[in-house]
Write an enzyme that holds these catalytic residues in place. Structure first.
Site, short mmCIF file in Angstrom:
data_model
loop_
_atom_site.label_atom_id
_atom_site.label_comp_id
_atom_site.label_asym_id
_atom_site.label_seq_id
_atom_site.Cartn_x
_atom_site.Cartn_y
_atom_site.Cartn_z
N TRP A 184 0.81 -1.21 0.00
CA TRP A 184 0.00 0.00 0.00
C TRP A 184 0.85 1.26 0.00
O TRP A 184 0.34 2.37 -0.20
CB TRP A 184 -0.97 0.00 1.19
CG TRP A 184 -0.30 0.03 2.55
CD1 TRP A 184 0.28 -1.02 3.20
CD2 TRP A 184 -0.14 1.17 3.42
NE1 TRP A 184 0.79 -0.62 4.42
CE2 TRP A 184 0.54 0.72 4.58
CE3 TRP A 184 -0.51 2.51 3.34
CZ2 TRP A 184 0.85 1.57 5.63
CZ3 TRP A 184 -0.20 3.35 4.40
CH2 TRP A 184 0.48 2.88 5.52
N ASP A 185 2.15 1.09 0.20
CA ASP A 185 3.06 2.23 0.18
C ASP A 185 2.94 3.04 -1.11
O ASP A 185 3.09 4.26 -1.12
CB ASP A 185 4.52 1.75 0.29
CG ASP A 185 4.76 0.76 1.39
OD1 ASP A 185 3.79 0.20 1.93
OD2 ASP A 185 5.93 0.51 1.71
N GLU B 165 2.14 -1.86 13.35
CA GLU B 165 2.14 -3.32 13.38
C GLU B 165 2.64 -3.89 14.71
O GLU B 165 2.80 -5.10 14.83
CB GLU B 165 2.95 -3.85 12.21
CG GLU B 165 2.29 -3.55 10.87
CD GLU B 165 3.18 -3.84 9.68
OE1 GLU B 165 2.64 -3.93 8.56
OE2 GLU B 165 4.41 -3.96 9.86
N LYS C 278 5.15 1.57 16.13
CA LYS C 278 6.15 1.32 15.10
C LYS C 278 6.19 2.46 14.08
O LYS C 278 7.26 2.90 13.65
CB LYS C 278 5.84 0.00 14.39
CG LYS C 278 6.80 -0.37 13.28
CD LYS C 278 6.37 -1.64 12.57
CE LYS C 278 7.31 -2.01 11.44
NZ LYS C 278 6.83 -3.17 10.67
#
Length: 768
Positions: free
Chosen positions: A358-359, A489, A601
């Protein structure tokens, strides 16, 4: 390993001195590519030390069987891997009768340079062999932008203290394996080896996927820059072809081999033509010659840098960092092939399988849209449109119906191929990024026609997914989304991740808004889409019930939206209070401990505020930034850029600059202790955004107006960048005292700067 061994330079990445501890990191940092293929900066000569050999071809992959303890319904059958392709760069070298192995020699005056302005990689060093011979080696290598199936090497050896023989043995090797193979499998089968005078080719195919690739080489020689005819001895093995060529030299002579390589694949040619085309490519490259190929390369990169460059004055490390990021992005993807996309490691390594995440939609589209043109960004969107049927299939495997679409977390061909359940099944926010990419594209380009032609079908599939994924909670009297993983995450299987819920609501509302516009302005497309998708007014009303009734976890005490329902049950200890010896926590802590911790994160709630900044007040941004930023460990490459942009938007320039440096030099300074695995390519687009959207304050929302709010870190004298806005090229310059806009096009442009509208006439400069 010395993490800070890269020498600051405005246009080059430079390493001086040879340290075996840095070899794998440098192989990543000095990687080269052209958008179609690329390779790690492995040595051409033999090296018996620790190395990570890697050369990659866009679109060529292998479905490595998923390895799990026990199977789960809907689990992907394989993890797609970009394949380590046959090696064409290798050259065995003998000095008299001694094999030249860089790991067994005494090395001095070692210098490696990646020239980003001109697109070439070079090395130079002195070596003393175990038998006493002293040599001076200079090399230069390119992966051609102009001829995108061709690479070329110039490799010279000067005899410093002897007369005798230098034997070059260039080779092709198809006996290649991936470092990340789940079962240590060989992914290539050799079909044919073709010998020739000064040229040769290996035809190989990938197992299972049956991609055919021809890898060719052609060689020539010179002594003291004078062409030399050299006898050739052939050695054909099962998976390799080697030519041994012996040159007689006197002390002081320089022997040079020119090696031209080519990959061609069945993605682009009939299988029966591959060997012929590959051999023609290297023959043509040899006729052009290395010097002309190098000139062409310089011209290609000059053209790229015209709109891509960002100039920073007064901060050399910041300048080097941004150019390194821009350079790697252009090496990875040039937008010429809608079948290709941008892997998180690009052509620099194998981690993440080289697949699409999805980056692309969340980070990369803005960069390519603004530094190239709308067609490049459209190709990235078409990649997802072309995979819509696979996204519907992915959703159906998980029990969703009626054309609901769940785009994969990781993919090569549209199928889900990620092998961690908490990501595959739960990190569903990725679906929202697909729609945000369309929204961003339409805002920036005003090309709404993309929506009725392609985008609306994607929106409908995604809206159907969100409608079915949410469920009504009688306790909350709201719709909730349970069992998810957000962008952070370091939390799995949580309920009501704010970012996920917000995206779900927004995706439905944007889809409905787009349906209404298509209905009123594109009646033929509207009827076609309704017929194709069986969409009804009743179904749309059901979607809106979910959107209107979506639940968002909120703390009255903290006055912030919560990352998920139980976030405040955690012990909230700021990152600043963690001992440095325990960082990074993903390498020092157990996964159990991480999941129970408050540590983030990457941007999660803040990711939402970044993407939808116009929906929140400055006070909202400040409160949420102050709550979540101290808890963020930035152990994802995608995190610092978002924090930098948000910090700039709330006038926290020291923090914005700190996070900019972290994202810009994430790999050059190896912040996360993992650059040996490859560079963080997709996050590099975030680095560009940190300057353009962060410090430059560039935004384009639904009204389609280009706006700026330029600021500058105190550490910089000035910065400038260039934007291609709907065919108008505008250069933005900001110093500590001035702000200027130069329109390099024939059309005037109306923009908003610091909340005031100004007009920048064609080919004129306006100071603000």
């Amino acid at each position: 390993m010395n993490k800070n061994y890269i020498i600051p330079n405005e246009w080059s990445v430079i390493e001086e001195g040879f340290d075996t501890e840095n070899v794998k990191a440098s192989e990543s940092l000095f990687s080269i590519g052209n958008g179609s293929m690329g390779q790690r900066a492995n040595f051409e000569e033999d090296y018996s030390g620790e190395t990570f050999q890697g050369s990659y071809i866009g679109g060529i992959y292998y479905p490595d069987k998923t390895r799990v303890g026990w199977w789960k319904n809907g689990y992907p059958e394989y993890f797609a891997k970009v394949l380590n392709a046959p090696n064409w760069i290798g050259i065995h070298i003998k000095i008299n009768q001694t094999n030249f192995d860089l790991n067994t020699c005494e090395i001095s005056n070692f210098k490696r340079e990646l020239n980003m302005k001109e697109g070439w990689l070079s090395r130079s060093f002195n070596a003393i062999l175990s038998t006493g011979e002293k040599i001076r080696v200079t090399t230069k290598r390119i992966i051609s932008i102009k001829y995108n199936e061709v690479g070329a090497i110039e490799y010279s050896v000067k005899a410093l203290n002897f007369s005798g023989k230098i034997t070059f043995s260039p080779y092709l090797d198809a006996g290649i394996v991936n470092e990340d193979s789940n079962y240590d499998e060989h992914f290539w089968g050799t079909l044919k080896i073709v010998e020739g005078k000064n040229n040769g080719c290996i035809l190989a195919k990938t197992l299972k996927t049956e991609f055919h690739v021809a890898t060719a080489m052609e060689i020539s020689f010179a002594i003291n820059n004078i062409n030399a005819e050299v006898a050739q001895k052939n050695d054909v093995e099962e998976k390799a072809l080697t030519y041994s060529c012996e040159l007689n030299v006197l002390e002081g002579d320089t022997a040079t081999i020119y090696k031209y390589g080519s990959y061609v694949s069945s993605l682009n040619y009939e299988k029966s033509k591959l060997v012929e085309v590959a051999l023609k490519n290297v023959s043509h490259a040899k006729k052009i010659g290395f010097e002309q190929l190098l000139k062409d390369q310089k011209q290609s990169w000059e053209s790229i840098w015209k709109t891509a460059d960002i100039i920073i004055e007064g901060d050399l490390k910041a300048q080097q960092g941004i150019r390194f990021n821009i350079f790697q992005l252009n090496q990875t993807y040039l937008g010429t092939d809608a079948r290709l996309n941008i892997g998180p490691k690009g052509f620099t390594g194998e981690k993440y399988g080289g697949s699409t995440y999805w980056d692309t939609e969340a980070y990369c589209i803005p960069f390519y849209m603004a530094t190239k043109d709308a067609n490049v960004a459209k190709n990235l969107l078409l990649y997802r449109y072309n995979h819509l049927e696979k996204a519907i299939e992915n959703a159906s495997k998980l029990g969703f119906k009626n054309g609901a679409a769940l785009y994969p977390m990781v993919t090569m061909n549209g199928e889900e191929c990620h092998n961690e359940w908490e990501i595959t099944f739960e990190e569903i926010h990725r679906n929202g990024a697909m729609i945000y990419g369309i929204y961003n594209y339409v805002n920036f380009t005003q090309d709404f026609e993309y929506v009725p032609k392609y985008g609306l079908e994607v929106m409908i599939g995604v809206a159907r997914f969100w409608h079915q994924r949410a469920n009504f909670s009688e306790l909350k009297n709201k719709y909730v989304i349970l069992g998810v993983t957000g962008p952070n995450e370091y939390e799995n299987n949580v309920n009501n991740n704010f970012y996920t819920n917000y995206l779900a609501k927004w995706c439905i509302e944007y889809a409905v808004e787009s349906i209404q516009k298509v209905k009123s302005e594109y009646t033929n497309d509207y009827k076609r889409i309704l017929d194709k998708t069986n969409l009804t007014v009743q179904e749309i009303c059901e979607w809106l019930k979910v959107a209107d009734g979506m639940y968002f976890p909120f703390s009255e005490e903290k006055n912030v939206y919560l990352q998920q329902d139980s976030f405040l049950d955690k012990e909230l200890i700021p990152v600043a209070d963690l001992p440095k010896s325990e960082r990074p926590i993903n390498q020092k802590w157990s996964w159990d401990r991480i999941l129970r911790s408050c540590y983030i994160k990457q941007a999660d709630v803040l990711q939402c505020l970044f993407l939808f900044e116009n929906k929140f007040s400055i006070d909202d941004l400040e409160r949420h930034f102050d709550f979540y930023e101290p808890l963020t460990v930035h152990e994802s490459s995608l995190s610092p850029c978002v924090h930098s942009i948000l910090a700039a938007s709330i006038d926290r320039m020291p923090k914005a600059y700190e996070q900019y440096l972290r994202t810009a030099r994430l790999d050059l300074d190896d912040y996360n202790h993992e650059v040996h695995e490859g560079c963080h390519i997709t996050s590099m687009a975030g680095t560009w955004m940190a300057v353009v959207q962060g410090f430059g304050g560039m935004r384009v929302w639904e009204d389609g107006i280009l706006t700026f709010n330029p600021q500058i870190p105190k550490e910089w004298k000035s910065y400038s960048f260039t934007i291609n806005f709907r065919g108008t090229i505008i250069k933005v310059y900001k110093s500590q005292t001035d702000c200027k806009f130069f329109n390099e096009s024939e059309n005037e442009l109306k923009i908003i700067v610091n909340n005031k509208q100004i007009t920048v006439p064609s080919n004129q400069l306006v100071a603000v």
